[in-house]
Design an enzyme around this catalytic site. Structure first.
Site, PDB file in Angstrom:
ATOM      1  N   ARG A 205       1.093  12.196  -9.475  1.00 30.03           N
ATOM      2  CA  ARG A 205       1.569  10.819  -9.273  1.00 30.03           C
ATOM      3  C   ARG A 205       2.960  10.615  -9.846  1.00 30.03           C
ATOM      4  O   ARG A 205       3.713   9.765  -9.394  1.00 30.03           O
ATOM      5  CB  ARG A 205       0.621   9.816  -9.951  1.00 30.03           C
TER       6      ARG A 205
ATOM      7  N   GLU B 279       0.848  -1.196   0.000  1.00 31.77           N
ATOM      8  CA  GLU B 279       0.000   0.000   0.000  1.00 31.77           C
ATOM      9  C   GLU B 279       0.883   1.247   0.000  1.00 31.77           C
ATOM     10  O   GLU B 279       2.032   1.211   0.450  1.00 31.77           O
ATOM     11  CB  GLU B 279      -0.917  -0.070   1.252  1.00 31.77           C
ATOM     12  N   ASP B 280       0.333   2.335  -0.515  1.00 31.26           N
ATOM     13  CA  ASP B 280       1.102   3.586  -0.518  1.00 31.26           C
ATOM     14  C   ASP B 280       1.131   4.225   0.866  1.00 31.26           C
ATOM     15  O   ASP B 280       2.188   4.572   1.380  1.00 31.26           O
ATOM     16  CB  ASP B 280       0.545   4.569  -1.568  1.00 31.26           C
TER      17      ASP B 280
ATOM     18  N   ASP C 298      -3.528   5.529   6.597  1.00 27.38           N
ATOM     19  CA  ASP C 298      -3.981   6.776   7.209  1.00 27.38           C
ATOM     20  C   ASP C 298      -4.940   6.423   8.347  1.00 27.38           C
ATOM     21  O   ASP C 298      -4.507   6.019   9.414  1.00 27.38           O
ATOM     22  CB  ASP C 298      -4.621   7.625   6.105  1.00 27.38           C
TER      23      ASP C 298
ATOM     24  N   PHE D  11      -1.083  16.275   4.128  1.00 26.12           N
ATOM     25  CA  PHE D  11      -1.458  15.609   2.880  1.00 26.12           C
ATOM     26  C   PHE D  11      -0.278  15.611   1.921  1.00 26.12           C
ATOM     27  O   PHE D  11       0.212  16.664   1.532  1.00 26.12           O
ATOM     28  CB  PHE D  11      -2.679  16.275   2.247  1.00 26.12           C
TER      29      PHE D  11
END
Ligand code: 5GP
Length: 183
Positions: free
Chosen positions: A168, A102-103, A106, A155
């Site tokens: 991206r 996963e990136d 959160d 963010f």
């Protein structure tokens, strides 16, 4: 060569070189763990794609690849709390050692849901590797087994991570300026 900072970003949190070094370390740890096992690396589209492509090349044992796509934030920076499978796995995971890639972790709602869903398919094991972890934001009972960087509550974009499908392709990771999402 020094990268020019994208004008929508406040600053660079991790450079391309810092990320590459950390990905190598993660790859080494995963290699040690999975040597001789049936590793299936599951990348979560689309944010993890860039990390995934680098990570699997840093893992020096046999592995198979697959992807899942789940609904995420859309064009907002807040989680909706609902998870929808947009693309399921092609592979049967029964009896296999699954590593979810996963990136960013959160609130953890997405991976909490995904892990439960995949557990029902009787894999030999499920572990989670995330490049970024915002631990202080966690709302679900989940943690990653391999973490690239612990980061504060801000963010971020770049290296696969987007805001409204932009950024991206930045080779580094930076903090998105609040000017951009306040528009
Ligand atoms: P969670 O369910 O853990 O709250 O959300 C995980 C997903 O939210 C990530 O896969 C990612 O798509 C998105 N997300 C969470 N924080 C950030 C962030 O700082 N930047 C970006 N671009 N996406 C984020």
């Amino acid at each position: 060569m020094k990268e020019l900072l994208h004008p929508d970003l406040e600053y660079v949190l991790y450079t391309k070189e810092e990320i590459a070094r950390r990905v190598e370390v993660l790859g080494e740890m995963i290699t040690q763990e999975y040597r001789g096992k049936e590793l299936l690396c599951v990348g979560i589209l689309k944010g993890a794609v860039v990390f995934y492509a680098d990570l699997i090349r840093a893992i020096r044992c046999e592995l198979a690849t697959d992807f899942m796509a789940v609904s995420s934030y859309g064009a907002s920076t807040q989680t909706s709390g609902t998870v929808r499978i947009v693309k399921d796995l092609n592979e049967d995971i029964a009896g296999r050692d699954v590593l979810i890639v996963e990136d960013i972790l959160d609130t953890g709602l997405t991976l909490h849901y995904l892990r439960r869903l995949l557990m029902e398919r009787n894999p030999a094991s499920i572990r989670i590797c995330t490049l970024f972890d915002k631990r202080e934001r966690r709302a679900a009972d989940i943690q990653a087994d391999y973490v690239g960087f612990q980061i504060p509550d801000a963010f971020i974009v770049g290296y696969g991570l987007d805001y409204a499908e932009k950024y991206r392709n930045l080779p580094y990771v930076g903090i998105l300026s609040s000017r951009v999402y306040a528009k």
